[in-house]
Design a protein around this motif. Structure first.
Motif, PDB file in Angstrom:
ATOM      1  N   GLN A  91       0.821  -1.214   0.000  1.00  0.00           N
ATOM      2  CA  GLN A  91       0.000   0.000   0.000  1.00  0.00           C
ATOM      3  C   GLN A  91       0.857   1.268   0.000  1.00  0.00           C
TER       4      GLN A  91
ATOM      5  N   CYS B 270     -10.582   0.224   3.847  1.00  0.00           N
ATOM      6  CA  CYS B 270      -9.176   0.075   3.463  1.00  0.00           C
ATOM      7  C   CYS B 270      -8.631   1.456   3.138  1.00  0.00           C
ATOM      8  N   LEU B 271      -7.413   1.742   3.582  1.00  0.00           N
ATOM      9  CA  LEU B 271      -6.820   3.054   3.305  1.00  0.00           C
ATOM     10  C   LEU B 271      -6.586   3.263   1.805  1.00  0.00           C
TER      11      LEU B 271
ATOM     12  N   HIS C 271      -7.319  -9.293   6.271  1.00  0.00           N
ATOM     13  CA  HIS C 271      -7.326  -8.193   5.296  1.00  0.00           C
ATOM     14  C   HIS C 271      -5.896  -7.824   4.885  1.00  0.00           C
ATOM     15  N   GLU C 272      -5.025  -7.639   5.880  1.00  0.00           N
ATOM     16  CA  GLU C 272      -3.655  -7.191   5.572  1.00  0.00           C
ATOM     17  C   GLU C 272      -2.861  -8.291   4.862  1.00  0.00           C
TER      18      GLU C 272
ATOM     19  N   HIS D  63      -3.483  -8.352   1.178  1.00  0.00           N
ATOM     20  CA  HIS D  63      -2.751  -7.329   0.408  1.00  0.00           C
ATOM     21  C   HIS D  63      -1.432  -7.880  -0.124  1.00  0.00           C
TER      22      HIS D  63
HETATM   23 ZN    ZN Z   1      -6.460  -2.577   3.014  1.00  0.00          ZN
END
Ligand code: ZN
Length: 157
Positions: A51, A88-89, A130-131, A134
């Motif tokens: 990210q 999510c960012l 979630h992470e 990624h």
């Molecule tokens: Zn995320």
């Protein structure tokens, strides 16, 4: 420490698979510090290295109990299920319903090279799943149920 630029959905780097960290170099430590600072600045619960444009298997998480740094995290147990709103960012201002395991165990290395196994339930289990996704180029929007909705920022008193 520095705030890093968070990549947004549509950026091809978010769809790539991240590489294992072989050695914890000074550069990796700076990256981890910057990831934590960026997560807190953006008020996220977690952040993964891709990210911020770095394809390495590193995630940071803080669900309100203090920072967790996970290098090369791997889910070794997933049980139960929970369905709830997730954001999510990399998809700012949006959220949507996602079903995740309710109880997980993750194996990872910390920034000192020590190995740990951590059990997480509910929000922590959700954040870990979630992470970790990624790191394999997956986003929650791929598995969202019923589409995304806008998140109205909480008014500050
Ligand atoms: Zn995320």
């Amino acid at each position: 420490m520095a705030i890093r630029n968070v990549r947004l959905e549509g950026d091809p780097i978010l769809r790539k698979k991240s590489k294992e960290v072989k050695e914890i170099t000074p550069k990796i430590r700076v990256l981890i510090d910057d990831m934590l600072e960026t997560m807190y600045e953006k008020e996220g619960v977690g952040l993964a290295a891709p990210q911020v444009g770095i394809l390495k298997r590193i995630v940071v998480i803080d669900i309100g109990d203090g920072p967790l740094v996970m290098i090369n995290p791997r889910l070794v147990r997933e049980e139960g299920s929970q369905t709830g709103d997730e954001g999510c960012l990399s998809v700012p201002g949006k959220a949507g319903q996602v079903t995740r395991p309710n109880d997980v165990t993750v194996r990872y290395m910390d920034e000192d090279g020590e190995y740990y196994e951590l059990d997480g339930t509910e929000l922590l289990a959700r954040a870990i799943c979630h992470e970790c996704e990624h790191l394999d180029g997956k986003l929650y929007v791929d598995i969202v149920e019923g589409g995304l909705h806008d998140v109205v920022p909480e008014e500050e008193e």
